[in-house]
Write an enzyme that holds these catalytic residues in place. Structure first.
Site, mmCIF file in Angstrom:
data_model
loop_
_atom_site.group_PDB
_atom_site.id
_atom_site.type_symbol
_atom_site.label_atom_id
_atom_site.label_comp_id
_atom_site.label_asym_id
_atom_site.label_seq_id
_atom_site.Cartn_x
_atom_site.Cartn_y
_atom_site.Cartn_z
ATOM 1 N N GLN A 126 35.047 42.254 43.092
ATOM 2 C CA GLN A 126 36.276 41.510 42.844
ATOM 3 C C GLN A 126 36.503 41.407 41.344
ATOM 4 O O GLN A 126 35.555 41.375 40.564
ATOM 5 C CB GLN A 126 36.194 40.088 43.418
ATOM 6 C CG GLN A 126 36.203 39.993 44.929
ATOM 7 C CD GLN A 126 36.037 38.550 45.373
ATOM 8 O OE1 GLN A 126 34.944 38.123 45.727
ATOM 9 N NE2 GLN A 126 37.107 37.799 45.351
ATOM 10 N N GLU A 127 37.777 41.337 40.977
ATOM 11 C CA GLU A 127 38.100 41.190 39.567
ATOM 12 C C GLU A 127 39.366 40.374 39.423
ATOM 13 O O GLU A 127 40.359 40.594 40.119
ATOM 14 C CB GLU A 127 38.290 42.555 38.906
ATOM 15 C CG GLU A 127 38.564 42.465 37.411
ATOM 16 C CD GLU A 127 38.622 43.832 36.746
ATOM 17 O OE1 GLU A 127 38.556 43.883 35.500
ATOM 18 O OE2 GLU A 127 38.741 44.839 37.479
ATOM 19 N N GLY A 128 39.322 39.394 38.535
ATOM 20 C CA GLY A 128 40.494 38.598 38.204
ATOM 21 C C GLY A 128 40.874 38.819 36.754
ATOM 22 O O GLY A 128 40.443 39.784 36.114
ATOM 23 N N THR A 129 41.666 37.908 36.234
ATOM 24 C CA THR A 129 42.077 38.027 34.830
ATOM 25 C C THR A 129 40.895 37.830 33.892
ATOM 26 O O THR A 129 40.761 38.521 32.883
ATOM 27 C CB THR A 129 43.162 36.989 34.517
ATOM 28 O OG1 THR A 129 44.250 37.152 35.437
ATOM 29 C CG2 THR A 129 43.681 37.168 33.106
ATOM 30 N N PHE A 130 40.011 36.887 34.240
ATOM 31 C CA PHE A 130 38.891 36.572 33.359
ATOM 32 C C PHE A 130 37.526 36.714 34.028
ATOM 33 O O PHE A 130 36.511 36.673 33.342
ATOM 34 C CB PHE A 130 39.033 35.135 32.837
ATOM 35 C CG PHE A 130 40.323 34.884 32.120
ATOM 36 C CD1 PHE A 130 40.553 35.410 30.868
ATOM 37 C CD2 PHE A 130 41.316 34.122 32.707
ATOM 38 C CE1 PHE A 130 41.749 35.189 30.199
ATOM 39 C CE2 PHE A 130 42.513 33.887 32.053
ATOM 40 C CZ PHE A 130 42.735 34.418 30.803
ATOM 41 N N ARG A 183 34.721 38.410 37.123
ATOM 42 C CA ARG A 183 34.360 39.592 37.906
ATOM 43 C C ARG A 183 33.161 39.276 38.785
ATOM 44 O O ARG A 183 32.289 38.489 38.398
ATOM 45 C CB ARG A 183 34.009 40.774 36.993
ATOM 46 C CG ARG A 183 35.159 41.273 36.147
ATOM 47 C CD ARG A 183 34.697 42.309 35.138
ATOM 48 N NE ARG A 183 35.785 42.788 34.294
ATOM 49 C CZ ARG A 183 35.639 43.602 33.263
ATOM 50 N NH1 ARG A 183 34.418 44.034 32.942
ATOM 51 N NH2 ARG A 183 36.679 43.985 32.540
ATOM 52 N N LYS A 218 28.018 37.169 39.271
ATOM 53 C CA LYS A 218 29.281 36.642 38.769
ATOM 54 C C LYS A 218 29.215 36.610 37.242
ATOM 55 O O LYS A 218 28.228 36.159 36.654
ATOM 56 C CB LYS A 218 29.533 35.228 39.284
ATOM 57 C CG LYS A 218 29.858 35.146 40.779
ATOM 58 C CD LYS A 218 30.212 33.724 41.184
ATOM 59 C CE LYS A 218 30.552 33.634 42.654
ATOM 60 N NZ LYS A 218 30.934 32.242 43.057
ATOM 61 N N ASP A 237 35.559 21.630 47.263
ATOM 62 C CA ASP A 237 36.409 22.834 47.322
ATOM 63 C C ASP A 237 35.973 23.724 48.481
ATOM 64 O O ASP A 237 35.598 24.885 48.298
ATOM 65 C CB ASP A 237 36.342 23.591 46.002
ATOM 66 C CG ASP A 237 37.474 24.614 45.855
ATOM 67 O OD1 ASP A 237 38.279 24.738 46.800
ATOM 68 O OD2 ASP A 237 37.546 25.274 44.807
#
Length: 546
Positions: free
Chosen positions: A287-291, A293, A308, A404
């Site tokens: 997975q990868e987001g803006t900041f 991985r 992470k 959460d």
């Protein structure tokens, strides 16, 4: 002669059926996108097959939308006569609706979209139940008529500058058929566009000033919702009156504290779990987001791990948040909890968090959205829910509140063994699940209990609420809860008793457990010991016949 009459009767029946089988009535992609935010068509009738499930729901019409539309087509090699009646019982809030077609006529043989104007007066705020009845004559010879009932919930907001004399473009459109009619249509269209633009700006500016009522409607084939009792609803006996069990909370050790670490405690935990970065080998990016991985990798070439870390553009705040949230389940030893195994801080700008995970372990939300998840049975779903209830019961027995709980913060392997994880990187990897309500804090609003939204209060009871939403996610294969509700309106929706509705193919007994998690008063919600008992009982009932 008798046989001939029977034959003629059967022939007429087949002709009627054939006529019925050549009618489509649906919401096109544009309309579904406007109403529900989905890129899909919703059919009420497809080649004569009536979708009773779709007709069952009341669809909300947000305040900024002033018209709704339907598309239809006769496939019977001839137009089909129709008659339309619209009922809106609150003329003060919603003056008489209008249409851009006549109230009776014929359904064309080509696809045609017609609109119904629902323009609020702006004098008062209200929810108006709009009922649209369409009668379609399938066979003029026999008088065979089908009546379809569509329900809409129009949300009207009071305007600072109501204009009750606003001209209706639909009435102007049908005023004449000549050149004057064409000019009237153009003028009406311009006025309608101007009115909609002004109304949207007004609604946006005053959205926080009005106590808006919720759209207690159920949109079609989405994460619809319904109004439930605000006190404890009827629930399985194992929740209301659980069997006598030993008080495990009092007997379990509370010596180890997992969450809410102070800076000194956080440093101690990192020091205890520090590993050498050279021993970590990354194999694939999951997975990868803006900041952030998430990688699959190995530790010491022998242990399969999830890793992470942050990306090259992450700030120091994001690095600190990764470490703090990654340590929230530090030291938790339970088969249903994914706690951090090690930390590498050789590179202070991009630390590694290691989690022990077998090969093919993946994020639960992503797994539910894959085609393979469609083969999940109710028994398997309940088993997954039971595993998570046991993990949360363990956390609560040690005084830990997760805060959460959601499918995005769980992992699952090929054997459907599921583990509860921390929420580190979740805001970056699943940005659509978090909302900022003007307080500079992204929160999972649609998973939170009412008291958590209002006062930022978290407890075992608020975890129970979120677990109910997680159960709903599992039953809907990770549909977005309250997808049609503005995050700013969630407090009003929940306060007035509106909740997620029963998913398709979800047994009544299972939905009763979810609904009981969403009771208004925190002390009326079940504990995870009670939820385990109830889910275990229901699982036993399901497997008894398999």
């Amino acid at each position: 002669m008798t046989n001939l009459c029977v034959y003629v009767g059967l022939l007429l029946s087949l002709l009627v059926a054939a006529g019925e089988a050549h009618l489509n009535l649906f919401l096109n992609v544009i309309e579904v996108q406007r109403l529900l935010g989905l890129s899909a068509e919703i059919y009420y009738i497809r080649e004569g097959q009536v979708n009773a499930y779709a007709l069952h729901f009341t669809v909300p019409v947000p305040a900024h939308l002033e018209e709704i539309s339907f598309s239809w087509q006769s496939l019977a090699d001839r137009p089909l006569p129709y008659r339309i009646h619209i009922d809106a019982p609150d003329p003060e809030a919603l003056p008489k609706p209008s249409m851009n077609i006549s109230t009776q006529g014929e359904i064309p043989e080509h696809i045609e979209t017609f609109a119904i104007g629902l323009r609020c007066s702006g004098i008062v705020s209200a929810e108006v139940e709009v009922t649209i009845t369409i009668e379609i004559t399938l066979d003029p010879l026999t008088g065979n008529t089908t009546e379809l009932l569509f329900r809409r919930k129009k949300i009207c907001l009071m305007s600072e500058h109501p204009d009750v004399n606003q001209p209706d473009p639909y009435l102007l459109e049908n005023a004449s058929n000549g050149q004057n009619g064409l000019i009237t249509i153009i003028i009406g269209g311009i006025l309608a566009i101007l009115f909609v633009s002004i109304f949207i700006m007004i609604a946006y500016c005053v959205r926080g000033s009005f106590n808006r009522k919720p759209h207690h409607a159920q949109p079609i084939r989405t994460s619809s919702f319904q109004r439930l009792q605000t006190h404890a609803p009827s629930a399985p006996s194992s929740i209301v009156s659980p069997p006598s069990i030993a008080p495990t909370i009092a007997t379990l050790s509370r010596n180890r504290i997992y969450a809410n670490a102070e800076p000194e405690e956080l440093q101690r935990r990192i020091s205890e779990l520090t590993v050498q970065r050279c021993r970590v080998r990354l194999s694939s990016l999951l997975q990868e987001g803006t900041f952030g991985r998430v990688y699959r990798g190995s530790y010491n070439d022998s242990q399969e791990v999830l890793v992470k870390t942050v990306g090259p553009h992450a700030s120091q705040v994001q690095v600190s948040l990764l470490l703090h949230e990654g340590m929230s389940l530090y030291g938790a030893q339970h088969p249903g909890i994914l706690s951090v195994l090690g930390v590498s801080i050789d590179d202070h700008t991009a630390p590694f968090l290691l989690y022990l995970a077998p090969e093919n372990t993946r994020n639960l939300k992503i797994f539910l959205q894959e085609p393979v998840a469609r083969t999940l049975t109710t028994i398997q779903i309940v088993k997954i829910q039971l595993q998570l209830a046991q993990a949360l019961g363990h956390l609560h027995s040690h005084g830990v509140i997760h805060k959460d709980i959601a499918a995005r913060n769980c992992v699952i392997d090929d054997q459907l063994r599921v583990k509860l994880a921390d929420n580190s990187l979740s805001r970056d990897l699943f940005p659509g699940d978090y909302y900022c309500l003007g307080d500079s804090e992204n929160r999972p609003i649609k998973w939170l209990a009412l008291e958590s939204i209002q006062f930022k209060q978290f407890s075992e009871s608020s975890d129970t609420w979120a677990f109910g939403v997680l159960m709903w996610e599992l039953c809907t294969l990770a549909r977005q809860p309250y997808a049609e509700v503005d995050p700013f309106e969630m407090e009003h929706y929940l306060r007035d008793g509106y909740r997620l509705s029963q998913p398709i193919n979800c047994p009544d007994e299972l939905f009763a457990i979810m609904a009981y998690c969403w009771t208004m008063m925190p002390m009326e919600r079940p504990s995870f010991e009670q939820l385990q008992i109830c889910l275990q009982d229901f699982y036993a009932q399901l497997t008894r016949y398999v």
